[in-house]
Design a protein around this motif. Structure first.
Motif, PDB file in Angstrom:
ATOM      1  N   ILE A 150       0.860  -1.063  -0.070  1.00 28.97           N
ATOM      2  CA  ILE A 150      -0.035   0.072   0.020  1.00 28.97           C
ATOM      3  C   ILE A 150       0.749   1.251   0.025  1.00 28.97           C
ATOM      4  CG2 ILE A 150      -1.580   1.281   1.498  1.00 28.97           C
ATOM      5  CD1 ILE A 150      -2.795  -1.516   2.483  1.00 28.97           C
ATOM      6  N   ALA A 151       0.941   2.077  -1.198  1.00 32.03           N
ATOM      7  CA  ALA A 151       1.656   3.299  -1.232  1.00 32.03           C
ATOM      8  C   ALA A 151       0.752   4.476  -1.059  1.00 32.03           C
ATOM      9  CB  ALA A 151       2.342   3.215  -2.599  1.00 32.03           C
ATOM     10  N   LEU A 152       1.015   5.034   0.403  1.00 32.83           N
ATOM     11  CA  LEU A 152       0.335   6.008   0.760  1.00 32.83           C
ATOM     12  C   LEU A 152       0.862   7.293   0.111  1.00 32.83           C
ATOM     13  CD1 LEU A 152       0.486   5.537   4.609  1.00 32.83           C
ATOM     14  CD2 LEU A 152      -1.521   5.105   2.952  1.00 32.83           C
ATOM     15  N   GLU A 153      -0.206   8.160  -0.560  1.00 32.49           N
ATOM     16  CA  GLU A 153      -0.042   9.313  -1.498  1.00 32.49           C
ATOM     17  C   GLU A 153      -0.470  10.395  -0.681  1.00 32.49           C
ATOM     18  OE1 GLU A 153      -1.081   9.364  -5.755  1.00 32.49           O
ATOM     19  OE2 GLU A 153       0.110  11.076  -5.811  1.00 32.49           O
ATOM     20  N   PRO A 154       0.560  11.095  -0.172  1.00 29.62           N
ATOM     21  CA  PRO A 154       0.233  12.624   0.309  1.00 29.62           C
ATOM     22  C   PRO A 154      -0.210  13.472  -0.792  1.00 29.62           C
ATOM     23  CG  PRO A 154       2.585  12.265   0.520  1.00 29.62           C
ATOM     24  CD  PRO A 154       2.139  11.188  -0.136  1.00 29.62           C
ATOM     25  N   LEU A 155      -1.571  14.041  -0.681  1.00 32.91           N
ATOM     26  CA  LEU A 155      -1.869  15.133  -1.743  1.00 32.91           C
ATOM     27  C   LEU A 155      -1.826  16.339  -1.244  1.00 32.91           C
ATOM     28  CD1 LEU A 155      -3.064  12.641  -3.185  1.00 32.91           C
ATOM     29  CD2 LEU A 155      -5.120  13.863  -3.425  1.00 32.91           C
ATOM     30  N   HIS A 156      -1.617  17.442  -2.105  1.00 34.87           N
ATOM     31  CA  HIS A 156      -1.364  18.931  -1.975  1.00 34.87           C
ATOM     32  C   HIS A 156      -2.647  19.383  -0.966  1.00 34.87           C
ATOM     33  CE1 HIS A 156      -1.305  23.081  -2.393  1.00 34.87           C
ATOM     34  NE2 HIS A 156      -0.183  23.009  -3.040  1.00 34.87           N
ATOM     35  N   PRO A 157      -2.353  20.052  -0.025  1.00 35.57           N
ATOM     36  CA  PRO A 157      -3.366  20.487   0.895  1.00 35.57           C
ATOM     37  C   PRO A 157      -4.601  21.051   0.424  1.00 35.57           C
ATOM     38  CG  PRO A 157      -1.230  20.877   1.799  1.00 35.57           C
ATOM     39  CD  PRO A 157      -1.008  20.351   0.513  1.00 35.57           C
ATOM     40  N   VAL A 158      -4.652  21.510  -0.974  1.00 35.54           N
ATOM     41  CA  VAL A 158      -5.575  22.100  -1.481  1.00 35.54           C
ATOM     42  C   VAL A 158      -6.772  21.107  -1.665  1.00 35.54           C
ATOM     43  CG1 VAL A 158      -5.166  21.585  -3.982  1.00 35.54           C
ATOM     44  CG2 VAL A 158      -6.375  23.668  -3.532  1.00 35.54           C
ATOM     45  N   PHE A 159      -6.375  19.751  -1.504  1.00 35.81           N
ATOM     46  CA  PHE A 159      -7.408  18.703  -1.529  1.00 35.81           C
ATOM     47  C   PHE A 159      -7.619  17.977  -0.265  1.00 35.81           C
ATOM     48  CE2 PHE A 159      -4.829  18.568  -5.650  1.00 35.81           C
ATOM     49  CZ  PHE A 159      -6.052  18.824  -6.371  1.00 35.81           C
ATOM     50  N   ALA A 160      -7.246  18.552   0.873  1.00 42.80           N
ATOM     51  CA  ALA A 160      -7.326  17.966   2.272  1.00 42.80           C
ATOM     52  C   ALA A 160      -8.697  18.017   2.504  1.00 42.80           C
ATOM     53  CB  ALA A 160      -6.768  18.885   3.411  1.00 42.80           C
ATOM     54  N   ALA A 161      -9.649  18.565   2.120  1.00 36.11           N
ATOM     55  CA  ALA A 161     -11.219  18.535   2.697  1.00 36.11           C
ATOM     56  C   ALA A 161     -11.663  17.424   2.077  1.00 36.11           C
ATOM     57  CB  ALA A 161     -11.899  20.034   2.364  1.00 36.11           C
ATOM     58  N   ASP A 162     -11.446  17.140   0.678  1.00 36.77           N
ATOM     59  CA  ASP A 162     -12.270  16.450  -0.150  1.00 36.77           C
ATOM     60  C   ASP A 162     -11.794  15.111  -0.770  1.00 36.77           C
ATOM     61  OD1 ASP A 162     -10.886  17.995  -1.985  1.00 36.77           O
ATOM     62  OD2 ASP A 162     -12.778  18.438  -3.230  1.00 36.77           O
ATOM     63  N   ARG A 163     -10.357  14.854  -0.740  1.00 37.11           N
ATOM     64  CA  ARG A 163      -9.836  14.050  -1.420  1.00 37.11           C
ATOM     65  C   ARG A 163      -8.674  13.128  -0.477  1.00 37.11           C
ATOM     66  NH1 ARG A 163     -10.625  16.708  -6.115  1.00 37.11           N
ATOM     67  NH2 ARG A 163     -11.976  15.732  -7.604  1.00 37.11           N
ATOM     68  N   ALA A 164      -7.866  13.846   0.266  1.00 41.48           N
ATOM     69  CA  ALA A 164      -6.872  13.210   1.108  1.00 41.48           C
ATOM     70  C   ALA A 164      -6.707  14.011   2.239  1.00 41.48           C
ATOM     71  CB  ALA A 164      -5.753  12.884  -0.085  1.00 41.48           C
ATOM     72  N   VAL A 165      -6.878  13.179   3.485  1.00 38.70           N
ATOM     73  CA  VAL A 165      -6.425  13.880   4.684  1.00 38.70           C
ATOM     74  C   VAL A 165      -4.926  13.649   4.981  1.00 38.70           C
ATOM     75  CG1 VAL A 165      -8.857  14.066   5.596  1.00 38.70           C
ATOM     76  CG2 VAL A 165      -7.433  11.856   6.096  1.00 38.70           C
ATOM     77  N   ILE A 166      -4.397  13.078   3.931  1.00 37.85           N
ATOM     78  CA  ILE A 166      -2.752  12.913   4.031  1.00 37.85           C
ATOM     79  C   ILE A 166      -2.243  13.912   3.239  1.00 37.85           C
ATOM     80  CG2 ILE A 166      -0.656  11.432   3.761  1.00 37.85           C
ATOM     81  CD1 ILE A 166      -2.290   9.067   4.199  1.00 37.85           C
ATOM     82  N   SER A 167      -1.396  14.860   3.924  1.00 38.26           N
ATOM     83  CA  SER A 167      -1.317  16.070   3.328  1.00 38.26           C
ATOM     84  C   SER A 167       0.547  16.178   3.210  1.00 38.26           C
ATOM     85  CB  SER A 167      -1.656  17.358   4.099  1.00 38.26           C
ATOM     86  OG  SER A 167      -3.135  17.277   4.081  1.00 38.26           O
ATOM     87  N   THR A 168       1.079  15.676   4.129  1.00 37.25           N
ATOM     88  CA  THR A 168       2.437  15.666   3.786  1.00 37.25           C
ATOM     89  C   THR A 168       3.008  14.328   3.856  1.00 37.25           C
ATOM     90  OG1 THR A 168       2.901  15.741   6.386  1.00 37.25           O
ATOM     91  CG2 THR A 168       2.633  17.822   5.229  1.00 37.25           C
ATOM     92  N   LEU A 169       4.431  14.276   3.218  1.00 38.03           N
ATOM     93  CA  LEU A 169       5.361  12.961   3.069  1.00 38.03           C
ATOM     94  C   LEU A 169       5.519  12.693   4.841  1.00 38.03           C
ATOM     95  CD1 LEU A 169       6.398  11.182   1.445  1.00 38.03           C
ATOM     96  CD2 LEU A 169       8.587  12.539   1.362  1.00 38.03           C
ATOM     97  N   ALA A 170       5.743  13.693   5.657  1.00 40.08           N
ATOM     98  CA  ALA A 170       6.163  13.116   6.917  1.00 40.08           C
ATOM     99  C   ALA A 170       4.940  12.408   7.687  1.00 40.08           C
ATOM    100  CB  ALA A 170       6.632  14.489   7.968  1.00 40.08           C
ATOM    101  N   GLN A 171       3.635  13.023   7.496  1.00 44.39           N
ATOM    102  CA  GLN A 171       2.448  12.457   7.742  1.00 44.39           C
ATOM    103  C   GLN A 171       2.280  11.072   7.328  1.00 44.39           C
ATOM    104  OE1 GLN A 171      -1.022  14.429   6.709  1.00 44.39           O
ATOM    105  NE2 GLN A 171      -2.090  13.401   7.900  1.00 44.39           N
ATOM    106  N   ALA A 172       2.208  10.860   5.874  1.00 46.77           N
ATOM    107  CA  ALA A 172       2.343   9.485   5.324  1.00 46.77           C
ATOM    108  C   ALA A 172       3.245   8.508   5.947  1.00 46.77           C
ATOM    109  CB  ALA A 172       2.609   9.563   3.780  1.00 46.77           C
ATOM    110  N   LEU A 173       4.558   8.905   6.329  1.00 49.13           N
ATOM    111  CA  LEU A 173       5.508   8.204   6.863  1.00 49.13           C
ATOM    112  C   LEU A 173       4.939   7.756   8.481  1.00 49.13           C
ATOM    113  CD1 LEU A 173       8.629   9.642   5.322  1.00 49.13           C
ATOM    114  CD2 LEU A 173       7.862   7.239   5.030  1.00 49.13           C
ATOM    115  N   ASP A 174       4.540   8.640   8.854  1.00 52.16           N
ATOM    116  CA  ASP A 174       4.107   8.310  10.536  1.00 52.16           C
ATOM    117  C   ASP A 174       3.001   7.338  10.280  1.00 52.16           C
ATOM    118  OD1 ASP A 174       6.007  10.172  11.597  1.00 52.16           O
ATOM    119  OD2 ASP A 174       4.390  11.622  11.923  1.00 52.16           O
ATOM    120  N   LEU A 175       2.082   7.375   9.257  1.00 50.90           N
ATOM    121  CA  LEU A 175       0.849   6.590   9.428  1.00 50.90           C
ATOM    122  C   LEU A 175       1.592   4.850   8.920  1.00 50.90           C
ATOM    123  CD1 LEU A 175      -1.739   8.716   7.559  1.00 50.90           C
ATOM    124  CD2 LEU A 175      -2.147   7.230   9.755  1.00 50.90           C
TER     125      LEU A 175
END
Lengths: 309, 309
Positions: A150-175
């Motif tokens: 499973i390759a977690l993709e951080p999406l640009h924060p412009v999509f945080a509301a409606d597409r992906a609540v993972i917004s940074t690479l550090a956050q993806a790595l923490d998850l």
């Protein structure tokens, strides 16, 4: 054709949205690309086994399957539906012959992509992110057993509301941290992460932890399209510093395929052969020269804990 | 009028863009607001000394002056022009009687807001951010000597290319770190930072370090306006979890004014009195209930190093 080495260049089928799978694969193979990244719609049109044969017969690799995810639902039925669909996506990834299944995890529960919040929208971002962790714990063993990551993709924060609540690479790595590097990795897509002041550190960490699953390139262009999702431009047309980011990715030990994934109405309306040629030309100019690790980067990587060969 | 306590509510003049200074100030005072946040255009129209009198005679405070910054130029002439303009902004802040001068630091050098990159656009984001640090070192002593604090505002990453290369609160705090808390602080604007997975930690750090200079509220709404800058909505109309963020800000020890700053064509076209009433109503419903620190938060703050009373 320039005769340049395109063996690490991968055409994501979303870049030629209106082409069917065989057309996209043939165009990539004819141009000398080494791989394709597949979207599930194009795979499902022909079936995963036939998709695998089409790619293999063209002599290409499948660099990733896009995409699973959308697992932020809070209600039981929504959770079950998301788990079911993601198990199917994992099986499809195994069948088409890729190890990497890109995950776009979804936005706030009850939001609709690009639209205004509804009465049922849950604005609790902390709880939403926590549910993502719960769903990963349920899916990771299933993926790992099938040799799929499973390759977690951080999406640009412009999509945080409606597409992906993972917004940074550090956050993806923490998850990803609770899981084996072979079970949960991360995607670096320049469009989504180029702005991040911690990007260099995040990419290096992803390398050290053996989780750098996929490197995708396209440019951040302005003005934004009316649908921000379609504001991705050809490499070199926008603001991304591809020399810097590509060097960081190379220095982190990434030796895999580099996918070009562009959502853009103008690009989609161009002839497939023209798009494939432009992608190759931009890759040669802006990306390929930076894919060799810097002197000493390999040594630093080998000195670091947790790396994979 | 509800009779609620609006003494910590501040009307940023950008929320009533088409009103002159006196109209905006009178509307805020009539509605019971405690403060106004001033944009430099409205101040310069009447002169800073007269602006100070207009606000004082209405019995209001000035919560901040917006804005200085735009100091990412790489050429000598651009650097000098930016320093000159920012020294004027610092003097204006002192004259209108606010301690907090909001800084939007600017985008990539050679970019134009909202437009495509030009031939002269410098894509080196790392070097651009480094120049921001250099300019701060030149301006901070000038500000401190006048009792003015440079309040660095992280902008949403959608603006990283063309408006602000400071994209997160942690990054703003790192840039502020070399300077005294009274010389360089940070702004928390919900529109810009709501998505940040490190927001809670960043707000707490800003409190501990005594740098929480300004709390601005407005909502993230979708679909984005054609100019993303104008996509700010009334509190409650979008996706921001104001209960969570406001609690974090209160727990970090913030006791200052809360500015409502909305760029939105529809809001600007509404009558000033209607906008001021809506802002107050939303504030009472979504923000004010969360401005009291959580039980124990003060104790935690006093235990932490570097806090201010």
């Amino acid at each position: 054709m320039s005769g340049a080495d395109l063996s690490r260049l991968s055409l994501n089928t979303a870049t030629v949205k209106h082409a069917d799978l065989r057309t996209a694969v043939d165009a990539a193979a004819s141009a000398g690309y080494g791989a394709v990244g597949l979207w599930r719609d194009r795979v499902q049109e022909v079936g995963a086994e036939r998709a695998a044969r089409i790619v293999a017969e063209a002599g290409l690799r499948v660099s990733s399957l896009c995409r699973g995810g959308f697992l932020t639902a809070a209600d039981d039925a929504g959770v079950e539906a998301a788990l079911d669909d993601n198990r199917r996506a994992i099986d499809e990834a195994a069948t088409v012959g890729t190890r990497e299944l890109v995950f776009v995890v979804g936005g706030l529960s009850g939001s609709s992509p690009g639209g205004p919040p509804g009465a049922a929208t849950d604005r609790d971002l902390v709880a939403t992110r926590s549910r993502v962790a719960d769903r990963l714990a349920e899916l990771a063993p299933f993926a790992e057993a099938r040799g799929v990551r499973i390759a977690l993709e951080p999406l640009h924060p412009v999509f945080a509301a409606d597409r992906a609540v993972i917004s940074t690479l550090a956050q993806a790595l923490d998850l990803a941290a609770p899981f084996a590097p072979g079970a949960v990795g991360v995607v670096v897509d320049t469009y989504h992460v180029w702005w991040d002041p911690e990007l260099r550190a995040g990419v290096a960490r992803a390398g050290r932890e053996g989780r750098l699953a996929c490197y995708q390139v396209c440019d951040w262009i302005l003005p934004l399209a009316s649908d921000a999702l379609l504001s991705r431009g050809h490499v070199g047309d926008g603001y991304v510093d591809f020399a810097a980011v590509t060097t960081w990715v190379a220095d982190a030990g990434y030796r895999g395929d580099v996918e070009v994934e562009i959502f853009n109405e103008t690009v989609w309306d161009a002839p497939v052969a023209a798009t494939v040629a432009t992608v190759a030309e931009r890759w040669e100019r802006h990306v390929a020269p930076h894919l060799a690790p810097s002197p000493g980067a390999g040594m630093r990587l080998l000195d670091a804990p947790g790396e994979r060969p």
